[in-house]
Design an enzyme around this catalytic site. Sequence first.
Site: not given
Ligand code: NAD
Length: 478
Positions: A146-147, A327, A380, A281, A247-249, A149, A174-175, A172
């Site tokens: 999870i992220p 950010q 985004e 998101c 669930e992406l951007g 935000n 987010a850091e 796992k």
């Molecule tokens: P990110 O992809 O960088 O990080 C998300 C998670 O992935 C973190 O826990 C991170 O540690 C982990 N991660 C990073 N690199 C990895 C790897 N190589 N392998 C496995 N895991 C890894 O995203 P972010 O910058 O933290 O969050 C922002 C993004 O999340 C935006 O694009 C946003 O739109 C999206 N988001 C989507 C939703 C949704 O429900 N659709 C909700 C919240 C955020």
Amino acid sequence: MIGKHFIGGTWCDSRGSGTIPVRSPDDGAVFAELARGGADDIDAAVAAARTAFEGEWGRTPAVERGRILARTARLIEANAEELAGIEARDCGKPMKQARADITAVARYFEFYGGAADKFHGEQIPYLEGYTVMVKRDPRGVTGHIIPWNYPAQMFGRTIGGSLAAGNACVLKPAEEACLSVLRLTELLQEAGLPAGALNVVTGYGEEAGAALANHPGIDFISFTGSPEVGTLVQQASAAHHRGCTLELGGKSPQIVFEDADFAKALPYITNAIVQNAGQTCSAGSRLLVQRAVLDRFVPLLQERFAALRVGASGDDLECGPLISKTQLERVRSYVERAESDGLKLLAEATIADGASPGGYYCAPRLYGPVPADNVLAREEVFGPILSLIPFEDELDAIRLANGGDFGLVAGVWTENGARQMRVANAMRCGQVFVNGYGAGAGIELPFGGVGRSGHGREKGMEALREFTMAKTIVFNHG
Ligand code: NAD
């Protein structure tokens, strides 16, 4: 505070070394440390989840799973103010936003607590002498990434649904921000969750995250984050022949037709880009306005933007800081690009006096008209930057709204009932709001995207489909 992992029902240190500093977005100061998990910690967490799934947790009846989740909901409510304080400080959220997030987490556990024993399979009429049932079996061991935000809400959404379905989870978070997740895990433990049913390993994405995504012992992955990392997770899932939800951007459009109720629309439109400093998101980051009413609509929006104030989480203003220096630099690069592209700045909010120079503050900005093919209208930004894009008529609005790579949420503002239905039906995305906006609160509403916004659905009963698999059993008793 120094965080630990939660593995097999025990709080423990990393098997490797090192910690991760946690900085306050309000002033940039380090105020906590997380355990820096690696592949060994993920191995231990996956093994603990497997033992739980094949043992006590796997034998726990649905009604009892539901009771544990419902008890968790009550514990969250009882500790809501503490949890909101943690979330506000960790993410730089205004307290009112953090409180709303904690209300939503409690609701996730309430909803999935109630749903656990009400998600039924089906019986299919088949040939003479046969009875066929389709069971909904849990996936087994589910991985969750999870992220930062909405750490608390994401926890409720993905862990609530998966535990209700009977899976054992490895998470796992987010850091950048996950302190509320650690506290919520304690509450699940207090509510009586058996050891190993939920395991949490904190760490960097490229270390603990990649180890989880690539682990052969996982049966399914629920990933929320960026499209780039989502692609890696999907590739790893393909290599192991297992399913995943992504669930992406988003780059969600809000469409304002000439007959819209402006007074009703304006607060939603402003909030949809300012909430969580635009790091949402489902942020409504593309504002499509019918050209015929630009002259009337834009000044009203400019007035609202100019009145917004940005400050520390504790100041509880309309907008807090961004999550990190990285950010902030990312959002600033979009602002610089907008300026070098000659885009007109229509309004800018104010950063409050007293905001720490070490904090990651970014004033909400409104640009327009932004050509539909400009970077600001397509990518985004994940910050409080709104692009105003004029359109001519209904067909033009639909073409523009569906024109990008993303497809997560859309907002439609019109008083014309037939148009409401036509445009909502034409949207290529997972959720459409008509004369309203806000994906966060509707726990019972399926949510997810198409295209670059990902695939699969979470929230509501739909999530239970993702977190289970249909198993067809055919009895020949003829
Ligand atoms: P990110 O992809 O960088 O990080 C998300 C998670 O992935 C973190 O826990 C991170 O540690 C982990 N991660 C990073 N690199 C990895 C790897 N190589 N392998 C496995 N895991 C890894 O995203 P972010 O910058 O933290 O969050 C922002 C993004 O999340 C935006 O694009 C946003 O739109 C999206 N988001 C989507 C939703 C949704 O429900 N659709 C909700 C919240 C955020």
